[in-house]
Scaffold this motif. Structure first.
Motif, PDB file in Angstrom:
ATOM      1  N   GLU A 138       8.013 -31.443   8.196  1.00 17.12           N
ATOM      2  CA  GLU A 138       8.789 -32.284   7.279  1.00 17.12           C
ATOM      3  C   GLU A 138       7.902 -33.340   6.627  1.00 17.12           C
ATOM      4  OE1 GLU A 138      11.885 -33.914   9.651  1.00 17.12           O
ATOM      5  OE2 GLU A 138      12.992 -32.017   9.852  1.00 17.12           O
ATOM      6  N   MET A 139       7.017 -33.956   7.424  1.00 22.25           N
ATOM      7  CA  MET A 139       6.167 -35.015   6.902  1.00 22.25           C
ATOM      8  C   MET A 139       5.154 -34.475   5.893  1.00 22.25           C
ATOM      9  SD  MET A 139       5.595 -37.316  10.328  1.00 22.25           S
ATOM     10  CE  MET A 139       4.680 -38.604   9.481  1.00 22.25           C
ATOM     11  N   VAL A 140       4.576 -33.314   6.201  1.00 21.23           N
ATOM     12  CA  VAL A 140       3.623 -32.718   5.263  1.00 21.23           C
ATOM     13  C   VAL A 140       4.324 -32.367   3.954  1.00 21.23           C
ATOM     14  CG1 VAL A 140       2.183 -30.688   4.835  1.00 21.23           C
ATOM     15  CG2 VAL A 140       2.038 -31.880   7.025  1.00 21.23           C
ATOM     16  N   LYS A 141       5.531 -31.809   4.062  1.00 20.52           N
ATOM     17  CA  LYS A 141       6.289 -31.454   2.858  1.00 20.52           C
ATOM     18  C   LYS A 141       6.617 -32.692   2.024  1.00 20.52           C
ATOM     19  CE  LYS A 141      10.394 -28.859   1.406  1.00 20.52           C
ATOM     20  NZ  LYS A 141      11.590 -28.099   1.877  1.00 20.52           N
ATOM     21  N   GLY A 146      -0.720 -36.664   1.834  1.00 21.13           N
ATOM     22  CA  GLY A 146      -1.202 -36.274   0.511  1.00 21.13           C
ATOM     23  C   GLY A 146      -1.176 -34.765   0.334  1.00 21.13           C
ATOM     24  N   GLU A 147      -2.079 -34.269  -0.465  1.00 27.59           N
ATOM     25  CA  GLU A 147      -2.170 -32.822  -0.674  1.00 27.59           C
ATOM     26  C   GLU A 147      -2.786 -32.168   0.558  1.00 27.59           C
ATOM     27  OE1 GLU A 147      -4.193 -31.824  -4.250  1.00 27.59           O
ATOM     28  OE2 GLU A 147      -3.034 -33.225  -5.487  1.00 27.59           O
ATOM     29  N   PHE A 148      -2.121 -31.146   1.075  1.00 29.32           N
ATOM     30  CA  PHE A 148      -2.593 -30.482   2.293  1.00 29.32           C
ATOM     31  C   PHE A 148      -3.942 -29.804   2.047  1.00 29.32           C
ATOM     32  CE2 PHE A 148      -2.905 -26.906   5.229  1.00 29.32           C
ATOM     33  CZ  PHE A 148      -2.635 -27.528   6.441  1.00 29.32           C
ATOM     34  N   THR A 189      -0.138 -21.460  11.918  1.00 31.66           N
ATOM     35  CA  THR A 189      -0.948 -21.610  10.716  1.00 31.66           C
ATOM     36  C   THR A 189      -0.163 -21.207   9.476  1.00 31.66           C
ATOM     37  OG1 THR A 189      -3.051 -21.274  11.878  1.00 31.66           O
ATOM     38  CG2 THR A 189      -3.014 -20.785   9.523  1.00 31.66           C
ATOM     39  N   LEU A 190       0.575 -20.090   9.570  1.00 33.02           N
ATOM     40  CA  LEU A 190       1.340 -19.606   8.421  1.00 33.02           C
ATOM     41  C   LEU A 190       2.404 -20.601   7.967  1.00 33.02           C
ATOM     42  CD1 LEU A 190       1.734 -15.862   9.447  1.00 33.02           C
ATOM     43  CD2 LEU A 190       0.607 -16.692   7.365  1.00 33.02           C
ATOM     44  N   ALA A 191       2.828 -21.487   8.858  1.00 29.74           N
ATOM     45  CA  ALA A 191       3.797 -22.509   8.465  1.00 29.74           C
ATOM     46  C   ALA A 191       3.217 -23.470   7.430  1.00 29.74           C
ATOM     47  CB  ALA A 191       4.254 -23.293   9.702  1.00 29.74           C
ATOM     48  N   PHE A 192       1.878 -23.549   7.355  1.00 30.20           N
ATOM     49  CA  PHE A 192       1.221 -24.470   6.425  1.00 30.20           C
ATOM     50  C   PHE A 192       0.310 -23.745   5.422  1.00 30.20           C
ATOM     51  CE2 PHE A 192       2.032 -26.846  10.329  1.00 30.20           C
ATOM     52  CZ  PHE A 192       2.726 -27.943   9.844  1.00 30.20           C
ATOM     53  N   ILE A 193      -0.212 -22.595   5.812  1.00 26.44           N
ATOM     54  CA  ILE A 193      -1.146 -21.848   4.957  1.00 26.44           C
ATOM     55  C   ILE A 193      -0.639 -20.417   4.845  1.00 26.44           C
ATOM     56  CG2 ILE A 193      -3.522 -21.060   4.662  1.00 26.44           C
ATOM     57  CD1 ILE A 193      -4.385 -23.370   6.510  1.00 26.44           C
ATOM     58  N   ASN A 194      -0.040 -20.095   3.709  1.00 23.68           N
ATOM     59  CA  ASN A 194       0.539 -18.762   3.550  1.00 23.68           C
ATOM     60  C   ASN A 194       0.427 -18.358   2.081  1.00 23.68           C
ATOM     61  OD1 ASN A 194       2.047 -16.435   3.734  1.00 23.68           O
ATOM     62  ND2 ASN A 194       3.789 -17.374   4.765  1.00 23.68           N
ATOM     63  N   PRO A 195      -0.241 -17.237   1.797  1.00 25.11           N
ATOM     64  CA  PRO A 195      -0.717 -16.240   2.749  1.00 25.11           C
ATOM     65  C   PRO A 195      -2.105 -16.556   3.304  1.00 25.11           C
ATOM     66  CG  PRO A 195      -1.117 -15.477   0.520  1.00 25.11           C
ATOM     67  CD  PRO A 195      -0.380 -16.791   0.386  1.00 25.11           C
ATOM     68  N   ILE A 196      -2.417 -15.909   4.411  1.00 23.91           N
ATOM     69  CA  ILE A 196      -3.776 -15.929   4.956  1.00 23.91           C
ATOM     70  C   ILE A 196      -4.504 -14.729   4.366  1.00 23.91           C
ATOM     71  CG2 ILE A 196      -5.165 -15.644   7.051  1.00 23.91           C
ATOM     72  CD1 ILE A 196      -2.841 -17.065   8.556  1.00 23.91           C
ATOM     73  N   ARG A 197      -5.585 -15.001   3.641  1.00 20.96           N
ATOM     74  CA  ARG A 197      -6.291 -13.931   2.929  1.00 20.96           C
ATOM     75  C   ARG A 197      -7.407 -13.301   3.755  1.00 20.96           C
ATOM     76  NH1 ARG A 197      -2.997 -12.747  -1.357  1.00 20.96           N
ATOM     77  NH2 ARG A 197      -2.531 -14.610  -2.602  1.00 20.96           N
ATOM     78  N   LEU A 246      -3.867 -31.810  11.388  1.00 23.08           N
ATOM     79  CA  LEU A 246      -3.629 -31.475   9.990  1.00 23.08           C
ATOM     80  C   LEU A 246      -4.239 -32.571   9.139  1.00 23.08           C
ATOM     81  CD1 LEU A 246       0.213 -30.668  10.133  1.00 23.08           C
ATOM     82  CD2 LEU A 246      -1.673 -29.084  10.559  1.00 23.08           C
ATOM     83  N   TRP A 247      -4.882 -32.208   8.057  1.00 27.59           N
ATOM     84  CA  TRP A 247      -5.432 -33.239   7.195  1.00 27.59           C
ATOM     85  C   TRP A 247      -5.119 -32.940   5.732  1.00 27.59           C
ATOM     86  CZ3 TRP A 247      -8.408 -30.296  10.530  1.00 27.59           C
ATOM     87  CH2 TRP A 247      -9.197 -29.293   9.960  1.00 27.59           C
ATOM     88  N   GLY A 248      -4.993 -34.039   4.995  1.00 29.02           N
ATOM     89  CA  GLY A 248      -4.717 -33.931   3.572  1.00 29.02           C
ATOM     90  C   GLY A 248      -5.576 -34.904   2.800  1.00 29.02           C
ATOM     91  N   SER A 249      -5.301 -35.026   1.526  1.00 29.86           N
ATOM     92  CA  SER A 249      -6.121 -35.881   0.665  1.00 29.86           C
ATOM     93  C   SER A 249      -5.983 -37.359   1.013  1.00 29.86           C
ATOM     94  CB  SER A 249      -5.734 -35.666  -0.801  1.00 29.86           C
ATOM     95  OG  SER A 249      -4.348 -35.966  -0.998  1.00 29.86           O
TER      96      SER A 249
END
Length: 349
Positions: A138-141, A146-148, A189-197, A246-249
Motif C-alpha cells: 500500500e505504501m509503495v503504491k 518515490g518511484e520504485f 518479487t512479482l508483487a512489485f516487479i512484474n513481469p520478470i524478464r 525496498l528502495w525508491g527514488s
C-alpha cells in the motif's frame, strides 16, 4: 447462507499446522467434511484431532462420495495438477498450495479445466498476506518511497525443516529444496516487479553430510523492465528469517515478515542532524511495531496469513469476488521458477 462443504487432500505439516486451523476460523461459512491421504492412518489421526467426519485414501473416491463445493490441495507439488483438474471436473473450486504446479504447462492444464468447468482456482501465496507485506504494498503504491527502483530478499530456512531429511519430497523437485520455498521469493518479487524478464542464479553445495540435497545456498537475480530483485536463500543454518528491503527514488523501506516490523527512512544527505533524526524516527517505528506485534501474538488477535487467505477464498466463492491470488499469478510464479531451475549450475564443493 449455507456453508461450503470442503474436502482437503493431504495430511502433512502444511495441512496440520496451517490449513486446518485456518478453516476452523472461517466458522459457519465453510466446513472441512472430508480428508484424503494415501497414508490413511495419518489421515485418520488428523481427522480425529479436527473432528472431520470422513476419511478417504483415494481422491476420486472422496469426490465421488461427497458433494464438495471446494477442495483444498495440500499434497506435494508433483500431484497438484492432476488433483486440481480432478477436483475441477467434479464441480469443486480449488485452493492449491504453492507452487501451483511443477511447470507452466501443468498450470495451463489447470487453467483450462477451470474455464471448461466454470470453477474458481486460488493459489496459496500465503506470504502476501502478512500485515507488514500488505502495508508495504500500500505504501509503495501511494508513493511513500518515490518511484520504485528495486528490492532485496533474504530467506533462511533451518536445516532440520527439509535439508537434513533424506526422504523429504522437496529434494526430488527440480533444483532441490528451492522448489519448495523458492516460489515465496518469486511471488513476493512479482508483487512489485512484474513481469520478470530475466533470471540469473548461482547455487552452492555447502553441506557434504547431506548428499541428497543438491544445494544449500542460492543467489538469485530477478530482473524486470525497470527494476530488479536480489535474493539470497540459505538452507544451511539453524534459524528462520524472511526480511525484505525496498528502495525508491525518495526512500528506503525495510520489513520483517516474522516480527512484522516495518521501517521507512529517507536520508537526503549525511549531515549529523539528518542522521540523528533518521535514527530517532527508525527507533520509534521499530518500537511501535514490535509492541503492537507482541501484543497481537500474546492476545491471539494476530490473524495469520493462511487464515486471511482462506477467509478471502471463501468470500470470493460466496460473494463472486476476485480470487485473493488468481491462478494466473500462480502460473507466472511457476514460469519464473522454470527459468530459475533451467539456469542452476553444476554442484560445486
Amino acid at each position: 447462507m449455507v456453508g461450503l462443504r470442503v474436502g482437503l487432500i493431504g495430511s502433512g505439516f502444511i495441512a496440520k499446522q496451517k490449513h486446518l486451523p485456518a478453516w476452523k476460523k472461517v466458522g459457519s461459512k465453510a466446513q472441512v467434511v472430508a480428508l484424503c491421504d494415501p497414508n490413511i492412518a495419518q489421515a485418520e489421526e488428523l481427522a480425529r484431532m479436527h473432528r472431520i467426519p470422513k476419511v478417504y485414501k483415494d481422491p476420486e473416491q472422496m469426490l465421488g462420495a461427497e458433494r464438495l463445493d471446494a477442495v483444498d490441495i495440500c499434497s506435494p507439488p508433483r500431484t497438484h495438477a492432476d488433483l486440481a483438474i480432478l477436483s475441477l471436473k467434479a464441480g469443486a473450486h480449488a485452493l492449491i498450495e504453492k507452487p501451483m504446479a511443477v511447470n507452466a504447462e501443468e498450470c495451463d492444464r489447470i487453467l483450462a479445466a477451470a474455464r471448461e468447468n466454470g470453477r474458481r482456482v486460488c493459489v496459496a501465496h500465503s506470504d502476501l498476506f502478512y500485515p507488514s507485506f500488505l502495508k508495504a504494498r500500500e505504501m509503495v503504491k501511494a508513493g511513500a518511497i518515490g518511484e520504485f527502483r528495486g528490492m532485496r530478499i533474504f530467506l533462511s530456512t533451518p536445516m532440520d525443516y527439509i535439508t537434513s531429511k533424506p526422504e523429504h519430497w522437496a529434494h526430488k523437485l527440480p533444483g532441490g529444496v528451492i522448489g519448495e520455498t523458492g516460489p515465496h521469493v518469486i511471488y513476493m518479487t512479482l508483487a512489485f516487479i512484474n513481469p520478470i524478464r530475466t533470471v540469473r542464479v548461482d547455487a552452492r553445495k555447502q553441506l557434504a553430510r547431506f548428499p541428497w540435497s543438491p544445494y544449500e545456498d542460492y543467489r538469485v537475480d530477478l530482473i524486470g523492465d525497470e527494476a530488479s530483485s536480489s535474493v539470497t536463500l540459505t538452507y544451511a543454518t539453524n534459524r528462520w528469517a524472511v526480511q525484505l528491503d525496498l528502495w525508491g527514488s525518495e526512500g528506503h523501506m525495510k520489513f520483517d515478515l516474522e516480527t512484522q516490523t516495518l521501517i521507512v527512512h529517507g536520508r537526503a544527505n549525511l549531515k549529523p542532524v539528518t542522521l540523528g533524526l533518521s535514527a530517532v524516527k527508525e527507533a520509534g517505528q521499530m518500537l511501535s511495531d514490535t509492541l503492537g506485534t507482541g501484543l497481537s501474538y500474546v492476545t491471539g488477535k494476530l490473524e495469520n496469513t493462511h487464515e486471511r487467505l482462506i477467509r478471502d477464498f471463501v468470500d470470493c466463492i460466496q460473494g463472486n469476488l476476485p480470487e485473493p491470488v488468481p491462478p494466473e499469478e500462480g502460473r507466472e510464479a511457476v514460469r519464473v521458477m522454470d527459468l530459475l531451475v533451467s539456469q542452476l549450475p553444476s554442484v560445486t564443493a
